[in-house]
Design a protein around this motif. Sequence first.
Motif, PDB file in Angstrom:
ATOM      1  N   PHE A 111       8.924  10.946   5.346  1.00 30.13           N
ATOM      2  CA  PHE A 111       8.889  11.766   4.044  1.00 30.13           C
ATOM      3  C   PHE A 111       9.820  10.933   3.125  1.00 30.13           C
ATOM      4  N   VAL A 112       9.243  10.217   2.136  1.00 27.77           N
ATOM      5  CA  VAL A 112       9.797   9.408   1.397  1.00 27.77           C
ATOM      6  C   VAL A 112      10.301  10.098  -0.271  1.00 27.77           C
ATOM      7  N   HIS A 113      11.346  10.529  -0.480  1.00 28.91           N
ATOM      8  CA  HIS A 113      11.636  10.930  -1.818  1.00 28.91           C
ATOM      9  C   HIS A 113      11.689  10.017  -2.764  1.00 28.91           C
ATOM     10  N   VAL A 114      10.754  10.204  -3.614  1.00 27.75           N
ATOM     11  CA  VAL A 114      10.515   9.196  -4.653  1.00 27.75           C
ATOM     12  C   VAL A 114      11.132   9.829  -6.211  1.00 27.75           C
ATOM     13  N   GLY A 115      11.328  10.704  -6.409  1.00 29.39           N
ATOM     14  CA  GLY A 115      11.742  11.524  -7.861  1.00 29.39           C
ATOM     15  C   GLY A 115      12.080  12.794  -7.621  1.00 29.39           C
ATOM     16  N   GLY A 116      12.631  13.242  -8.833  1.00 30.70           N
ATOM     17  CA  GLY A 116      12.837  14.781  -8.935  1.00 30.70           C
ATOM     18  C   GLY A 116      12.341  15.234 -10.320  1.00 30.70           C
ATOM     19  N   LEU A 119      13.353  11.319   7.148  1.00 30.67           N
ATOM     20  CA  LEU A 119      13.587  11.431   5.584  1.00 30.67           C
ATOM     21  C   LEU A 119      13.988   9.988   4.994  1.00 30.67           C
ATOM     22  N   MET A 120      13.777   9.588   3.847  1.00 30.45           N
ATOM     23  CA  MET A 120      14.060   8.535   3.254  1.00 30.45           C
ATOM     24  C   MET A 120      13.888   8.445   1.894  1.00 30.45           C
ATOM     25  N   ALA A 125       6.198  23.175   6.154  1.00 29.68           N
ATOM     26  CA  ALA A 125       4.809  23.085   6.484  1.00 29.68           C
ATOM     27  C   ALA A 125       4.714  21.929   7.687  1.00 29.68           C
ATOM     28  N   ILE A 126       5.159  20.888   7.447  1.00 30.92           N
ATOM     29  CA  ILE A 126       5.296  19.759   8.096  1.00 30.92           C
ATOM     30  C   ILE A 126       5.892  20.064   9.678  1.00 30.92           C
ATOM     31  N   ALA A 127       6.998  20.812   9.650  1.00 35.07           N
ATOM     32  CA  ALA A 127       7.597  21.213  10.705  1.00 35.07           C
ATOM     33  C   ALA A 127       6.956  21.800  11.745  1.00 35.07           C
ATOM     34  N   LYS A 128       6.062  23.070  11.214  1.00 40.22           N
ATOM     35  CA  LYS A 128       5.395  23.977  11.926  1.00 40.22           C
ATOM     36  C   LYS A 128       4.020  23.515  12.259  1.00 40.22           C
ATOM     37  N   ALA A 129       3.353  22.504  11.425  1.00 38.18           N
ATOM     38  CA  ALA A 129       1.958  22.284  11.702  1.00 38.18           C
ATOM     39  C   ALA A 129       1.770  20.948  12.635  1.00 38.18           C
ATOM     40  N   ALA A 168      16.108  24.162  11.250  1.00 39.27           N
ATOM     41  CA  ALA A 168      15.136  24.279  12.368  1.00 39.27           C
ATOM     42  C   ALA A 168      13.984  23.167  11.777  1.00 39.27           C
ATOM     43  N   ALA A 169      13.727  23.292  10.486  1.00 43.94           N
ATOM     44  CA  ALA A 169      12.564  22.190  10.078  1.00 43.94           C
ATOM     45  C   ALA A 169      12.974  20.889  10.684  1.00 43.94           C
ATOM     46  N   LEU A 170      14.138  20.427  10.601  1.00 41.58           N
ATOM     47  CA  LEU A 170      14.495  18.991  11.043  1.00 41.58           C
ATOM     48  C   LEU A 170      14.619  19.114  12.434  1.00 41.58           C
TER      49      LEU A 170
END
Length: 176
Positions: free
Chosen positions: A93-98, A119-120, A80-84, A110-112
Motif C-alpha cells: 500500500f503506497v501512500h502517494v498524496g493527500g 505500508l509505505m 477491505a484488503i484486511a477482510k478480503a 485488526a486491519a494490520l
Amino acid sequence: AVQLAKYLGAAKVIATGRNEAELQILLSVGADVVIPFTLGMLHPRGADEYEQALHPQVEKGVDVVLDYLGGESTKTVIIAIAKAVEDATPVRFVHVGGASGEETIDLPGAALRSSAIQLMGSGVKSVTLPKLLEGISKVFEAVAPAKLRIATKVLPLSEIEEAWKAPNKPRVVITV
C-alpha cells in the motif's frame, strides 16, 4: 499511473475515486474496473458501500495500491484488503498524496494484525535517493513506448494568473 501500470504488465487495474467522469476517462486509458465512491458526513453509508464494492475486486488478489487521496478512503481500502485478501498474501500500500485534505485516519489495529499489508510512502526517504531517481528516470523512458498521455492545456506566461486560479484538470503547462 493507470497507463504506466498497464505498460509495466499489470493484469488488472482497479481505479477508484469520487469523480465518475474522471473514472470513465481512466477506463479509456487502461483501467479494467472503476469504483466510484462518496464519503463524508453527508453520506453516512458511503464507507460501507465503498468497502462492499471493493471486496469482490480485492479478494481476487491485488499486489499494489497507489493511494493519492488519503483520509477515509485510505482507511476503507485498508479495511477491505484486511477482510478480503487471503491469509499472508502481501499487498503493498503506497501512500502517494493527500488530495482529500485529510492528513490522519483512525485505523483499526485488526486491519494490520490480520493482514500482510505493507505500508509505505512514495517520496524522498521512502526509498533511497538513487532508487527514487532511477524510478523517475524509468517513467520518463516509458513515456514514448507506453504512449503515456496526460491531458494538458498550454498557456502563455502572460496568463499565469488565470492558470493559477483554474481547477487542476487538465494540467496547465505554461510556455515562455
